[in-house]
Design an enzyme around this catalytic site. Structure first.
Site, PDB file in Angstrom:
ATOM      1  N   GLU A 263      46.855  26.199  32.824  1.00 46.22           N
ATOM      2  CA  GLU A 263      48.173  26.557  33.350  1.00 46.22           C
ATOM      3  C   GLU A 263      48.854  25.413  34.094  1.00 46.22           C
ATOM      4  O   GLU A 263      50.045  25.501  34.414  1.00 46.22           O
ATOM      5  CB  GLU A 263      48.044  27.776  34.275  1.00 46.22           C
ATOM      6  CG  GLU A 263      47.707  29.053  33.500  1.00 46.22           C
ATOM      7  CD  GLU A 263      47.440  30.254  34.384  1.00 46.22           C
ATOM      8  OE1 GLU A 263      47.182  30.068  35.603  1.00 46.22           O
ATOM      9  OE2 GLU A 263      47.479  31.378  33.862  1.00 46.22           O
TER      10      GLU A 263
ATOM     11  N   GLU B 174      24.348  28.609  30.499  1.00 51.07           N
ATOM     12  CA  GLU B 174      24.502  28.525  31.959  1.00 51.07           C
ATOM     13  C   GLU B 174      23.256  28.000  32.645  1.00 51.07           C
ATOM     14  O   GLU B 174      23.297  27.525  33.768  1.00 51.07           O
ATOM     15  CB  GLU B 174      24.901  29.879  32.534  1.00 51.07           C
ATOM     16  CG  GLU B 174      23.786  30.883  32.725  1.00 51.07           C
ATOM     17  CD  GLU B 174      24.194  31.997  33.692  1.00 51.07           C
ATOM     18  OE1 GLU B 174      23.386  32.269  34.600  1.00 51.07           O
ATOM     19  OE2 GLU B 174      25.287  32.565  33.558  1.00 51.07           O
TER      20      GLU B 174
END
EC number: 4.2.1.126
Length: 311
Positions: A94, A125
């Site tokens: 963004e 992860e």
């Protein structure tokens, strides 16, 4: 790529984490009316801003350090797994339309790569080595800032990213939602926003995810304010890539200058749609090339360019 072995007592380790705690008083939530569940959940969410508020000094210190690095040409890099990684990618994606950041200036790394945005990537992860490889692919420098994000504060990918970045001389920030976390300890700037046990046990996409979103909003937005990407609270570096943003560009110029519509159109045309340049031409009564030079000389800070134009 090898994965870091699981801690032999991972279950007991998780049981010590506030974000994983079981709440017996909610054990029959599935039997409650839907509106009552919504009320309980909404009440839970109200605690998040207060938890963030307790960490504002640490957040502000991290912002100032990030802005200093980025002003030297460095990048802001988020690194996380699962929800934390997705939130980092979201925040990074963004920044170009909001602040006209250059490609690669704000980067979101998620364990397992782009596929992990929509599906689980097995074992990603748990790999600190994967984090190191992802950062090496960016050719990290000492001017960069790396923010490791993990609700538990124990995710090997996030910790590995921070440790590797720190060894490379980059600025490091560790954002977690448990106190005494390994992630915060590994980073130069530790931010621990303790949001407490979740409505659904261990579902850290809830309060912890909301807290992470709020903090990432602050890190990127305030950094961009410090870098001169706004004029007051106006997005003067907005990239007009669609009709809505073109309309917003005109509105921003109007709010900043009070100029008439025809003047605004002329100014935007003369500056190739660059909002910041258009404002400068109107407020300082200079032409497009002069506005561009003044902004370049001021490092893109509109207030400084205005002051220079007015002598």
């Amino acid at each position: 790529m090898t994965s870091t072995p699981h801690h032999p007592d991972l279950r007991s380790q998780l049981e010590t984490l506030t974000t994983e705690a079981f709440r017996p008083e909610l054990a029959e939530i599935d039997r409650m009316p839907t509106l009552d569940i919504a009320r309980v959940m909404n009440g839970e969410d109200t605690a998040v801003p207060a938890a963030v508020a307790e960490r504002l000094p640490e957040i502000a210190a991290a912002v100032d350090a990030i802005a200093t690095r980025m002003a030297r040409g460095g990048r802001l890099v988020y690194a996380g797994a699962g929800t934390a990684g997705r939130l980092g990618v979201l925040d990074a994606s963004e920044c170009p339309p909001t602040f006209n950041t250059a490609p690669g200036q704000v980067v979101g790394l998620i364990a397992g790569g782009p596929d992990a945005m929509v599906t689980s990537v097995e074992g990603a992860e748990d790999s600190a080595e994967l984090a190191r490889a992802d950062l090496d692919a960016l050719a990290l420098t000492a001017d960069d800032a790396v923010v490791g994000v993990s609700a538990s504060g124990r995710t090997p990918y996030a910790i590995g990213a921070v440790e590797h970045a720190r060894a490379r001389g980059a600025l490091t920030v560790g954002l977690a939602c448990n106190s005494g976390s390994a992630l915060a300890a590994a980073a130069e700037h530790g931010i621990e926003v303790v949001t407490g046990p979740e409505l659904i046990t261990g579902s850290t996409r809830l309060k912890a995810g909301t807290a992470q979103k709020l903090v990432l909003n602050m890190l990127s937005t305030i950094t961009m304010i410090r870098l001169g990407k706004t004029y007051g609270n106006l997005m003067v570096d907005v990239r007009a890539s669609n009709e809505k943003l073109r309309a917003r560009s005109r509105r921003i110029v109007a709010l900043a200058t009070g100029a008439a519509d025809d003047e605004i159109e002329r100014a935007l045309t003369a500056t190739d749609g660059e909002v910041k340049h258009a404002i400068l031409t109107l407020l300082a009564d200079v032409d497009g090339p002069t506005a561009a030079r003044l902004l370049e000389d001021s490092g893109g800070h509109l207030r400084a360019a205005l002051a220079a134009a007015k002598g």
